[in-house]
Design a protein around this motif. Sequence first.
Motif, short mmCIF file in Angstrom:
data_model
loop_
_atom_site.label_atom_id
_atom_site.label_comp_id
_atom_site.label_asym_id
_atom_site.label_seq_id
_atom_site.Cartn_x
_atom_site.Cartn_y
_atom_site.Cartn_z
N GLU A 286 0.81 -1.21 0.00
CA GLU A 286 0.00 0.00 0.00
C GLU A 286 0.85 1.26 0.00
O GLU A 286 0.39 2.33 -0.41
CB GLU A 286 -0.94 0.02 1.23
N GLU A 287 2.09 1.15 0.46
CA GLU A 287 2.98 2.31 0.51
C GLU A 287 3.58 2.63 -0.86
O GLU A 287 4.08 3.72 -1.10
CB GLU A 287 4.08 2.09 1.54
N GLY A 288 3.53 1.65 -1.77
CA GLY A 288 4.03 1.87 -3.12
C GLY A 288 3.20 2.90 -3.86
O GLY A 288 2.01 3.09 -3.59
N LYS A 289 3.80 3.56 -4.85
CA LYS A 289 3.13 4.71 -5.45
C LYS A 289 2.21 4.38 -6.63
O LYS A 289 1.76 5.29 -7.33
CB LYS A 289 4.16 5.76 -5.87
N TYR A 290 1.93 3.08 -6.82
CA TYR A 290 0.96 2.71 -7.86
C TYR A 290 -0.01 1.65 -7.37
O TYR A 290 -0.58 0.91 -8.17
CB TYR A 290 1.70 2.19 -9.11
N LEU A 321 -7.88 7.05 -16.05
CA LEU A 321 -7.13 6.99 -14.81
C LEU A 321 -5.89 6.10 -14.98
O LEU A 321 -5.83 5.28 -15.90
CB LEU A 321 -8.00 6.40 -13.69
N THR A 322 -4.92 6.29 -14.11
CA THR A 322 -3.78 5.37 -14.08
C THR A 322 -4.21 4.14 -13.29
O THR A 322 -4.42 4.20 -12.08
CB THR A 322 -2.56 6.02 -13.41
N VAL A 323 -4.37 3.03 -14.01
CA VAL A 323 -4.86 1.80 -13.38
C VAL A 323 -3.78 1.24 -12.47
O VAL A 323 -2.64 1.01 -12.90
CB VAL A 323 -5.27 0.77 -14.45
N GLY A 324 -4.13 1.03 -11.21
CA GLY A 324 -3.15 0.62 -10.22
C GLY A 324 -2.84 -0.86 -10.23
O GLY A 324 -3.48 -1.66 -10.92
N VAL A 325 -1.86 -1.23 -9.43
CA VAL A 325 -1.38 -2.60 -9.37
C VAL A 325 -2.46 -3.55 -8.88
O VAL A 325 -2.62 -4.65 -9.43
CB VAL A 325 -0.12 -2.68 -8.47
N MET A 326 -3.21 -3.15 -7.87
CA MET A 326 -4.26 -4.04 -7.35
C MET A 326 -5.27 -4.39 -8.43
O MET A 326 -5.71 -5.55 -8.54
CB MET A 326 -4.95 -3.39 -6.16
N ASN A 327 -5.66 -3.40 -9.22
CA ASN A 327 -6.60 -3.66 -10.31
C ASN A 327 -6.01 -4.62 -11.34
O ASN A 327 -6.69 -5.53 -11.84
CB ASN A 327 -6.99 -2.36 -11.01
N ALA A 434 -2.55 5.05 4.06
CA ALA A 434 -3.39 5.56 2.98
C ALA A 434 -2.71 5.16 1.68
O ALA A 434 -1.62 5.65 1.38
CB ALA A 434 -3.54 7.08 3.08
N PRO A 435 -3.29 4.23 0.90
CA PRO A 435 -2.57 3.63 -0.23
C PRO A 435 -2.11 4.64 -1.28
O PRO A 435 -2.78 5.65 -1.55
CB PRO A 435 -3.59 2.66 -0.82
N GLY A 436 -0.96 4.34 -1.89
CA GLY A 436 -0.43 5.17 -2.95
C GLY A 436 -1.17 4.97 -4.26
O GLY A 436 -1.82 3.94 -4.47
N TYR A 437 -1.05 5.94 -5.16
CA TYR A 437 -1.72 5.88 -6.46
C TYR A 437 -1.09 6.90 -7.40
O TYR A 437 -0.61 7.94 -6.97
CB TYR A 437 -3.22 6.17 -6.31
N ASP A 438 -1.07 6.58 -8.69
CA ASP A 438 -0.67 7.51 -9.75
C ASP A 438 0.60 8.29 -9.41
O ASP A 438 0.61 9.51 -9.37
CB ASP A 438 -1.82 8.49 -10.06
N ASN A 439 1.69 7.54 -9.13
CA ASN A 439 3.01 8.13 -8.85
C ASN A 439 3.07 8.88 -7.52
O ASN A 439 3.91 9.76 -7.33
CB ASN A 439 3.45 9.05 -9.99
N THR A 440 2.21 8.50 -6.58
CA THR A 440 2.19 9.12 -5.26
C THR A 440 2.35 8.03 -4.20
O THR A 440 1.54 7.10 -4.14
CB THR A 440 0.86 9.86 -5.01
N TYR A 441 3.40 8.12 -3.39
CA TYR A 441 3.61 7.11 -2.35
C TYR A 441 2.46 7.11 -1.35
O TYR A 441 1.85 8.15 -1.07
CB TYR A 441 4.91 7.38 -1.60
N GLY A 442 2.16 5.93 -0.80
CA GLY A 442 1.19 5.84 0.28
C GLY A 442 1.71 6.52 1.53
O GLY A 442 2.93 6.66 1.73
#
Length: 469
Positions: A286-290, A321-327, A434-442
């Motif tokens: 979740e701390e990863g940025k995607y 949207l930038t589709v994340g790793v979980m998806n 708070a999980p990361g997304y779209d080049n933003t660290y969690g």
Amino acid sequence: MELVIDLHLHSRFSRAVSQRMNLQNMYIWGRKKGLNVLSIADFTHPLWYKETKVQLEEEQEGIFRLKREKEIEAQFNLPIRENDPGMHFMLSTEVACIYGGRTKDGVSGSYRIHNLILAPSYEIALKINKALIARGFNLTSDGRPILGISAKNLVELLFEIDRKIVLIPCHIWTPWFSLYGSKGGYDRIADCFGEYSKYIFAVETGLSSDPAMNWRVNELETRSIVSFSDAHSLEKMGREATVLRIKNKESRIKPEDITYSNIMNALVRGKEKTFEVGYTIEFYPEEGKYHYTGHRNCNIVMTPEQTLKNGIICPVCKKELTVGVMNRVEELANKEGNNYEESQDHYGTIWLKDKKGVKPPFVNLVPLLEILSEALHAGTTTQAVTTTYDSLVGQFGSEHEILLRSPLEKIQTIAGVTIAEGIERVRNRQIHIAPGYDNTYGVVEIWDKESVKPNKNAVAEKPQQGLKF
């Protein structure tokens, strides 16, 4: 005994990398972190290739040590660890294969696959560099060069040079630049590497996924799931790592055991000889940025369930949207997600284990500097945090030893109640992210809103001033 390896990082010759990333500093921080084998990184860059070749000497096949190692140890008074195999270097480099031919939903584009190349010697590394230059690729502009060649053709080129060269796909779920990436990747390894797929015996999780997520994909069943830091700065080294264990559990690791071939064989499932993968050290994904799907600029972030319901068009800007790793894992998974169980050791550290007991376990950690930063209400680069870090490492031998195995009572005596509590909470997974997304660290909160916040005064006396690098 264990051999902690981190084979994916970058030198100061790569873009967006700290200028402090030179061999001496990498050695010092590798010792602080608890690493035993570290990539020199970026061997494709001509200047870095020459610089490292002068500073290193080969100890065993494909394994190098700093010529000034003893001098550095004495000068910087580095921590001593009992039965430690020492700090070694191996040759690896990350390259970006960018090439056309990708079509998704009727839209044409490029494949963008990042791959880690490992070489058994400087001579073989030089042959790789010459072959890439002969193809017209510019190796001087970036330590991680862009190659206009398919991943399949890259493997073919490498194997024509030497069959001991190894290729491992990097951070395989990252949307923009990876094997399974939603923006530039494939759905299957065979689609990417063709007849060379059988030689892809390991894949790298990346920061936004962990082994349990990868265990859900059938074609990864027979491949090793490895983790490396992809560090762009000294402090980030070892944040993810793969830990090898000697197969003969009654034996100690001997210097002659640490060879390129033995380490590579350890990553081939079913072919392990001297070493085998014992476990991996992971970021909390979740701390990863995607990790999640979203748009940073529009402040939109969605879980896989929300994405399935709402689609992948941003409700604000109406772009994709930038589709994340979980998806992406959900798209390609062949198995359900309840494939692991938790097991707590006597240090209070919770390990995640394959329910069938076939695959190596893993542990999720928060870097020590982040724990200290929250406990001390100070930035990770402040004197208060870095001095405390150096003091703890000096007492316990390494960051990994502190996070995984050092007695909490002793940590509390040396560093105070708050820091000991923070380490304990990370060990037993009592944190909020708070999980990361779209080049933003969690965003990690060790003490979340429902927990007692750390007391600014609940810290130990100021430790002795440590050396800064």
